[in-house]
Design an enzyme around this catalytic site. Structure first.
Site, mmCIF file in Angstrom:
data_model
loop_
_atom_site.group_PDB
_atom_site.id
_atom_site.type_symbol
_atom_site.label_atom_id
_atom_site.label_comp_id
_atom_site.label_asym_id
_atom_site.label_seq_id
_atom_site.Cartn_x
_atom_site.Cartn_y
_atom_site.Cartn_z
ATOM 1 N N TYR A 34 0.824 -1.210 0.000
ATOM 2 C CA TYR A 34 0.000 0.000 0.000
ATOM 3 C C TYR A 34 0.859 1.261 0.000
ATOM 4 C CZ TYR A 34 -4.560 -2.174 0.847
ATOM 5 O OH TYR A 34 -5.734 -2.862 0.739
ATOM 6 N N LYS A 58 3.617 -15.243 3.512
ATOM 7 C CA LYS A 58 3.879 -16.061 2.324
ATOM 8 C C LYS A 58 5.387 -16.292 2.288
ATOM 9 C CE LYS A 58 2.476 -18.089 -1.493
ATOM 10 N NZ LYS A 58 1.639 -19.310 -1.490
ATOM 11 N N ASP A 64 -2.354 -18.522 1.611
ATOM 12 C CA ASP A 64 -3.299 -19.339 0.821
ATOM 13 C C ASP A 64 -3.937 -20.408 1.709
ATOM 14 O OD1 ASP A 64 -0.765 -20.480 1.012
ATOM 15 O OD2 ASP A 64 -0.788 -21.354 -0.992
ATOM 16 N N ASP A 100 -6.172 -7.083 4.356
ATOM 17 C CA ASP A 100 -7.292 -6.520 3.593
ATOM 18 C C ASP A 100 -8.141 -7.653 3.022
ATOM 19 O OD1 ASP A 100 -8.841 -4.618 2.126
ATOM 20 O OD2 ASP A 100 -7.680 -5.131 0.338
ATOM 21 N N ASP A 154 -12.090 -9.343 4.436
ATOM 22 C CA ASP A 154 -13.325 -9.481 3.640
ATOM 23 C C ASP A 154 -13.847 -10.919 3.729
ATOM 24 O OD1 ASP A 154 -13.093 -6.825 2.797
ATOM 25 O OD2 ASP A 154 -13.683 -7.296 0.737
HETATM 26 C C1 IPM Z 1 -10.418 -1.610 3.620
HETATM 27 C C2 IPM Z 1 -10.677 -1.103 2.237
HETATM 28 C C3 IPM Z 1 -9.573 -0.124 1.856
HETATM 29 C C4 IPM Z 1 -8.250 -0.859 1.897
HETATM 30 C C5 IPM Z 1 -9.779 0.545 0.482
HETATM 31 C C6 IPM Z 1 -11.084 1.303 0.412
HETATM 32 C C7 IPM Z 1 -8.634 1.443 0.123
HETATM 33 O O1 IPM Z 1 -10.774 -2.156 1.343
HETATM 34 O O2 IPM Z 1 -10.340 -0.782 4.555
HETATM 35 O O3 IPM Z 1 -10.322 -2.821 3.792
HETATM 36 O O4 IPM Z 1 -7.870 -1.516 0.927
HETATM 37 O O5 IPM Z 1 -7.591 -0.783 2.929
HETATM 38 MG MG MG Z 2 -10.748 -4.059 2.264
#
Ligand code: IPM
Ligand code: MG
Length: 355
Positions: free
Chosen positions: A140, A190, A222, A246, A250
């Site tokens: 990032y 990894k 993975d 990240d 999710d």
């Molecule tokens: C998160 C989001 C952000 C990230 C995006 C919106 C830049 O996906 O906070 O998980 O990748 O950190």
């Molecule tokens: Mg995210």
């Protein structure tokens, strides 16, 4: 007594809806306690000031004891050059506040068990883990470059770089959290491929020596993505670098039912914190009163806990959320047959009425 200074970034898409709900909840649970300073950041700031994070906006956040964010981004700004995208503003706030540890709790709320897509025997073992995501390093914040090869072909690179102190400090956060929980840390990397991951593993092992009571496991990312679905109950505290965190968070959100439910706290060395739900700006449902405000409302609870040491009030918010779910009330993202579908603002009001 002077009021507590909180910067508020409503942002874009559903951001203003979920933030509006959260401010009302905070005002109810702790009346006249906070002074909220609204800040422009993201797409709205691009429209108004030509940049995603005006210097003044960052200054307000830096002067505040805590910053609350709804969400930023949307298709309207997708064609902006990289340094003028709403997401760049978000990264600017994270690094400008030096909040390197992003805490993302993934806990299945008992009344939401039916929204968990995993097999019943897996979900029933209980799901309650925390992802400690490194937030101000890695790809990032590494060098991003689009260039031409000597042959004239288009090429691009993004650099994943970590230095020792960045790994050490996030590892300490994870081990300290584990000490207050089930005392298991899973470090995800990894290391079979990446040099940065081998350094990650080495430093995490060094830090582990200071926490002899905590059991440390290592998983490749993975494999970890698979184990999270196969045996989620075995995870307690996960520590991982920015991009892996990240992606895995999710995945975690789906394991517990909805991305609309997960708050996060980003912390640095002091009490100053940055609080944002892990979901995005959901432009497809913005302005339709469908967005689930719970993730952001729970950010409010995390803020009370981590930045202001107001644990009783934080408990109240979390209990109210639990009560609403127990009552079978659901926004569209967590709706299942036999429950009652309500709007985002109804969800807000139902939570407030239980405080
Ligand atoms: C998160 C989001 C952000 C990230 C995006 C919106 C830049 O996906 O906070 O998980 O990748 O950190
Ligand atoms: Mg995210």
């Amino acid at each position: 007594m002077s009021k507590k200074n909180v910067a508020v970034i409503p942002g874009d898409g559903i951001g203003p809806e979920v933030i509006g709900a959260t401010l009302k909840v905070l005002e109810k649970v702790a009346p006249n306690t906070f002074e909220f300073h609204e800040v422009a950041m993201g797409g709205n700031a691009i429209d108004k000031y030509g940049e995603p994070l005006p210097a003044e906006s960052l200054k307000i956040c830096q002067n505040a004891e805590a910053t609350l964010l709804g969400a930023v981004g949307g298709p309207k700004w997708d064609n902006q050059p990289p340094e003028k995208r709403p997401e760049r503003g978000l990264l600017g706030v994270r690094s400008g506040l030096e909040v390197f540890a992003n805490i993302r709790p993934a806990k299945i709320f008992a009344p939401l068990a039916s929204a968990c897509p995993l097999r019943k025997d897996i979900a029933e073992k209980g799901i309650d883990f925390i992802i400690v995501r490194e937030l101000t390093g890695g790809i990032y914040f590494g060098k991003h470059e689009a260039f031409k090869t000597p042959e004239g072909e288009r090429a691009a690179r993004d650099v994943m770089e970590y230095s020792e102190h960045e790994i050490r400090r996030i590892a300490h956060v994870a081990f300290k959290m584990a000490m207050g929980r089930r005392k298991i840390v899973t470090s995800i990397d990894k290391a079979n491929i990446l040099t940065s991951s081998r350094l990650w593993r080495e430093i995490v092992e060094e830090v582990a020596k200071e926490y002899p009571e905590v059991k440390l496991n290592h998983l490749y990312v993975d494999n970890a993505s698979m184990q999270l679905i196969r045996v989620p109950s075995e995870f307690d505290v996960i520590v991982t670098e920015n991009t892996f965190g990240d992606i895995l968070s999710d995945e975690a959100s789906q394991i517990i039912g909805s991305i609309g439910m997960i708050p996060s706290a980003s912390l640095g060395e002091g009490n100053r914190g940055f609080y944002e739900p892990i979901h995005g700006s959901a432009p497809d449902i913005a302005g339709q009163n469908k967005a689930n405000p719970i993730g952001t409302i729970l950010c409010g609870a995390m803020m009370l806990r981590y930045s202001f040491n107001m644990n009783a009030e934080a408990d109240k918010i979390e209990n109210a959320v639990d009560e609403v779910l127990k009552a079978g009330l659901r926004t569209p993202d967590i709706y299942t047959e036999g429950t009652k579908l309500i709007t985002g603002s109804q969800m807000r009001d139902e939570i407030i009425s239980r405080l």
